[in-house]
Scaffold this active site. Structure first.
Site, mmCIF file in Angstrom:
data_model
loop_
_atom_site.group_PDB
_atom_site.id
_atom_site.type_symbol
_atom_site.label_atom_id
_atom_site.label_comp_id
_atom_site.label_asym_id
_atom_site.label_seq_id
_atom_site.Cartn_x
_atom_site.Cartn_y
_atom_site.Cartn_z
ATOM 1 N N THR A 51 -27.073 70.736 56.026
ATOM 2 C CA THR A 51 -27.212 69.821 57.154
ATOM 3 C C THR A 51 -26.176 68.712 57.064
ATOM 4 O O THR A 51 -25.293 68.741 56.178
ATOM 5 C CB THR A 51 -28.675 69.314 57.265
ATOM 6 O OG1 THR A 51 -28.805 68.586 58.492
ATOM 7 C CG2 THR A 51 -29.074 68.407 56.111
ATOM 8 N N LYS A 102 -22.020 70.350 57.305
ATOM 9 C CA LYS A 102 -22.020 71.601 58.071
ATOM 10 C C LYS A 102 -20.616 72.137 58.368
ATOM 11 O O LYS A 102 -20.420 73.342 58.453
ATOM 12 C CB LYS A 102 -22.791 71.421 59.394
ATOM 13 C CG LYS A 102 -24.287 71.286 59.186
ATOM 14 C CD LYS A 102 -25.007 71.053 60.491
ATOM 15 C CE LYS A 102 -25.667 72.322 60.977
ATOM 16 N NZ LYS A 102 -26.660 72.083 62.043
ATOM 17 N N ASN A 108 -24.937 76.507 58.942
ATOM 18 C CA ASN A 108 -26.203 75.894 58.515
ATOM 19 C C ASN A 108 -26.895 76.721 57.434
ATOM 20 O O ASN A 108 -27.925 76.306 56.910
ATOM 21 C CB ASN A 108 -27.153 75.683 59.703
ATOM 22 C CG ASN A 108 -27.660 76.997 60.268
ATOM 23 O OD1 ASN A 108 -27.104 78.054 60.010
ATOM 24 N ND2 ASN A 108 -28.718 76.932 61.038
ATOM 25 N N ASP A 140 -28.121 78.516 64.288
ATOM 26 C CA ASP A 140 -28.680 77.582 65.287
ATOM 27 C C ASP A 140 -28.751 78.215 66.682
ATOM 28 O O ASP A 140 -29.747 78.067 67.389
ATOM 29 C CB ASP A 140 -27.833 76.300 65.368
ATOM 30 C CG ASP A 140 -28.105 75.355 64.198
ATOM 31 O OD1 ASP A 140 -29.198 75.440 63.603
ATOM 32 O OD2 ASP A 140 -27.217 74.532 63.882
ATOM 33 N N GLY A 188 -22.507 68.832 67.711
ATOM 34 C CA GLY A 188 -22.576 70.072 66.929
ATOM 35 C C GLY A 188 -23.648 71.010 67.450
ATOM 36 O O GLY A 188 -23.423 72.228 67.584
ATOM 37 N N ILE A 228 -14.326 63.674 76.387
ATOM 38 C CA ILE A 228 -13.348 64.482 75.647
ATOM 39 C C ILE A 228 -14.010 65.583 74.809
ATOM 40 O O ILE A 228 -13.457 66.668 74.635
ATOM 41 C CB ILE A 228 -12.447 63.565 74.777
ATOM 42 C CG1 ILE A 228 -11.311 64.325 74.096
ATOM 43 C CG2 ILE A 228 -13.227 62.825 73.720
ATOM 44 C CD1 ILE A 228 -10.084 64.344 74.932
ATOM 45 N N TYR A 260 -37.397 67.522 68.959
ATOM 46 C CA TYR A 260 -38.788 67.982 68.815
ATOM 47 C C TYR A 260 -39.713 66.916 68.222
ATOM 48 O O TYR A 260 -40.865 67.194 67.898
ATOM 49 C CB TYR A 260 -38.857 69.291 68.014
ATOM 50 C CG TYR A 260 -38.221 69.221 66.654
ATOM 51 C CD1 TYR A 260 -38.933 68.736 65.558
ATOM 52 C CD2 TYR A 260 -36.916 69.618 66.460
ATOM 53 C CE1 TYR A 260 -38.353 68.645 64.316
ATOM 54 C CE2 TYR A 260 -36.321 69.537 65.226
ATOM 55 C CZ TYR A 260 -37.041 69.053 64.158
ATOM 56 O OH TYR A 260 -36.456 68.963 62.929
ATOM 57 N N GLY A 306 -38.542 71.932 71.494
ATOM 58 C CA GLY A 306 -37.459 72.281 70.574
ATOM 59 C C GLY A 306 -37.896 72.701 69.179
ATOM 60 O O GLY A 306 -37.062 73.126 68.377
ATOM 61 N N GLN A 365 -34.380 79.326 63.639
ATOM 62 C CA GLN A 365 -33.077 79.313 62.950
ATOM 63 C C GLN A 365 -33.247 79.526 61.454
ATOM 64 O O GLN A 365 -32.317 79.940 60.758
ATOM 65 C CB GLN A 365 -32.264 78.049 63.258
ATOM 66 C CG GLN A 365 -32.851 76.706 62.782
ATOM 67 C CD GLN A 365 -32.719 76.440 61.288
ATOM 68 O OE1 GLN A 365 -31.758 76.870 60.661
ATOM 69 N NE2 GLN A 365 -33.708 75.762 60.725
HETATM 70 P P1 ATR Z 1 -25.771 67.022 66.705
HETATM 71 O O1 ATR Z 1 -25.217 67.815 65.565
HETATM 72 O O2 ATR Z 1 -27.256 66.779 66.609
HETATM 73 O O3 ATR Z 1 -25.384 67.580 68.033
HETATM 74 P P2 ATR Z 1 -23.822 64.907 67.115
HETATM 75 O O4 ATR Z 1 -22.697 65.856 66.900
HETATM 76 O O5 ATR Z 1 -23.762 63.540 66.540
HETATM 77 O O6 ATR Z 1 -25.185 65.539 66.548
HETATM 78 O O7 ATR Z 1 -24.095 64.809 68.695
HETATM 79 C C1 ATR Z 1 -25.052 63.956 69.263
HETATM 80 C C2 ATR Z 1 -25.058 64.132 70.775
HETATM 81 O O8 ATR Z 1 -25.946 63.155 71.370
HETATM 82 C C3 ATR Z 1 -23.700 63.904 71.412
HETATM 83 O O9 ATR Z 1 -23.618 64.672 72.598
HETATM 84 C C4 ATR Z 1 -23.774 62.398 71.730
HETATM 85 O O10 ATR Z 1 -22.870 61.962 72.719
HETATM 86 P P3 ATR Z 1 -21.414 61.417 72.266
HETATM 87 O O11 ATR Z 1 -20.572 62.628 71.981
HETATM 88 O O12 ATR Z 1 -20.928 60.632 73.431
HETATM 89 O O13 ATR Z 1 -21.635 60.561 71.030
HETATM 90 C C5 ATR Z 1 -25.182 62.311 72.242
HETATM 91 N N1 ATR Z 1 -25.691 60.940 72.199
HETATM 92 C C6 ATR Z 1 -26.162 60.266 71.127
HETATM 93 N N2 ATR Z 1 -26.531 59.005 71.475
HETATM 94 C C7 ATR Z 1 -26.271 58.875 72.809
HETATM 95 C C8 ATR Z 1 -26.443 57.830 73.783
HETATM 96 N N3 ATR Z 1 -26.952 56.629 73.453
HETATM 97 N N4 ATR Z 1 -26.072 58.071 75.071
HETATM 98 C C9 ATR Z 1 -25.553 59.269 75.422
HETATM 99 N N5 ATR Z 1 -25.372 60.300 74.555
HETATM 100 C C10 ATR Z 1 -25.730 60.115 73.276
#
Ligand code: ATR
Length: 283
Positions: free
Chosen positions: A72, A76, A97, A113, A142, A167, A230, A251, A258
């Site tokens: 985790t 990863k 994972n 996943d 991710g 992006i 979840y 979820g 997984q």
């Molecule tokens: P994971 O592996 O769980 O997907 P991550 O790669 O950190 O973890 O991704 C978290 C996701 O939640 C991303 O899509 C993130 O958006 P950003 O790419 O803009 O960071 C989104 N996310 C987390 N907090 C957020 C917030 N306050 N508002 C909008 N999107 C958020």
């Protein structure tokens, strides 16, 4: 058996989780339930590992009798460069994972996943059709990458994606191709129009975080809506979607499904994902 590995037949098989942090993970409870259910004298151990120790830990674990580990945050992505073999789906997602320590000493990296995501939908919404209409994915981290890969693999013909940081969704489109359309975060509500499958793949809605605030006015009552969060099981997003007449799938099942391929590769039996397991993990 290689010289520096214990004879697995004479040892209790060990598996576990490496990450930082790992203390709150539900995986030990999940695998513990399956080990008891299958009367396997094995153990699943959570192990906090610092990034600078990752390579060394992966060299040592097989010598201690470990048959594999889950991986985790924050390892990863890094484990891909340390593995001897990487499955196509892990390479495509850019993260693993599940690691399998093979008897010949090689480390095999997989990502389950996306499999867990689809298996959860298939189990809890058996009549769900991936090609019934566009899929809308909220988030581009991710977890979203695994969801996108598995939805495309399952036959979704059009996939819409929106993320606060645009992006990251552009990057996913660049990698996954022409079936994707990127929506601006401010326009995320519009991508729900006509969508047959809707997924929250952000961490919003998790206990202690803000709720997901994408407007749901365009959501069709026939859509299948699911959330990767979840805790709580029914997020505000799922509750509102349900109130609008959508079918919803929580979820937790993704976490449970997984884990199944790893357990099977490490310990032998293919474990069941059922109500008993859900209860054991939620306790
Ligand atoms: P994971 O592996 O769980 O997907 P991550 O790669 O950190 O973890 O991704 C978290 C996701 O939640 C991303 O899509 C993130 O958006 P950003 O790419 O803009 O960071 C989104 N996310 C987390 N907090 C957020 C917030 N306050 N508002 C909008 N999107 C958020």
């Amino acid at each position: 058996m290689t010289e520096d590995q214990p004879d697995r037949l004479l040892h209790v098989p060990l598996a576990g989780l490496i990450g930082m942090p790992v203390a709150h993970s539900r995986s030990p409870r999940l695998h513990g339930h399956w080990l008891r259910r299958h009367a396997i004298a094995g153990h699943y151990v959570p192990m906090p590992v610092m990034p600078e120790h990752l390579a060394e830990v992966l060299r040592v674990l097989p010598r201690l009798g470990f048959v594999g580990v889950n991986v985790t945050i924050p390892h990863k992505e890094a484990v891909l460069t340390l593995a001897d073999a990487v499955t196509d789906r892990a390479a495509l997602i850019g993260a693993a994972n599940t690691l399998i320590f093979r008897p010949d000493g090689k480390i095999h990296a997989d990502n389950t996943d996306g499999y867990g995501f689809i298996a959860n939908l298939r189990q809890n919404a058996p009549d769900w059709q991936p090609d019934a209409g566009p899929a809308a994915v909220i988030g581009a981290g991710g977890a979203a990458r695994a969801v996108v890969a598995s939805l495309l693999d399952s036959g979704v013909r059009e996939l819409r994606i929106s993320n606060r940081t645009r992006i990251r969704s552009e990057q996913i489109k660049a990698e996954f191709g022409a079936r994707l359309t990127v929506y601006d975060w401010a326009q995320a509500g519009n991508m729900l129009d006509g969508a047959a499958t809707v997924v929250n793949a952000t961490s919003l809605g998790m206990t202690g975080k803000q709720p997901l605030r994408v407007p749901l006015d365009a959501l069709s009552p026939g859509a299948l809506v699911t959330d990767l969060v979840y805790t709580p099981l029914m997020t505000p997003f799922l509750l509102e979607s349900q109130a609008r007449g959508c079918r919803v799938v929580d979820g937790l099942g993704m976490l449970l499904h997984q884990a199944a391929p790893g357990f099977e590769r490490w310990f032998g039996p293919r474990p069941e994902v059922d109500e008993d397991l859900r209860r054991a993990v939620l306790e």
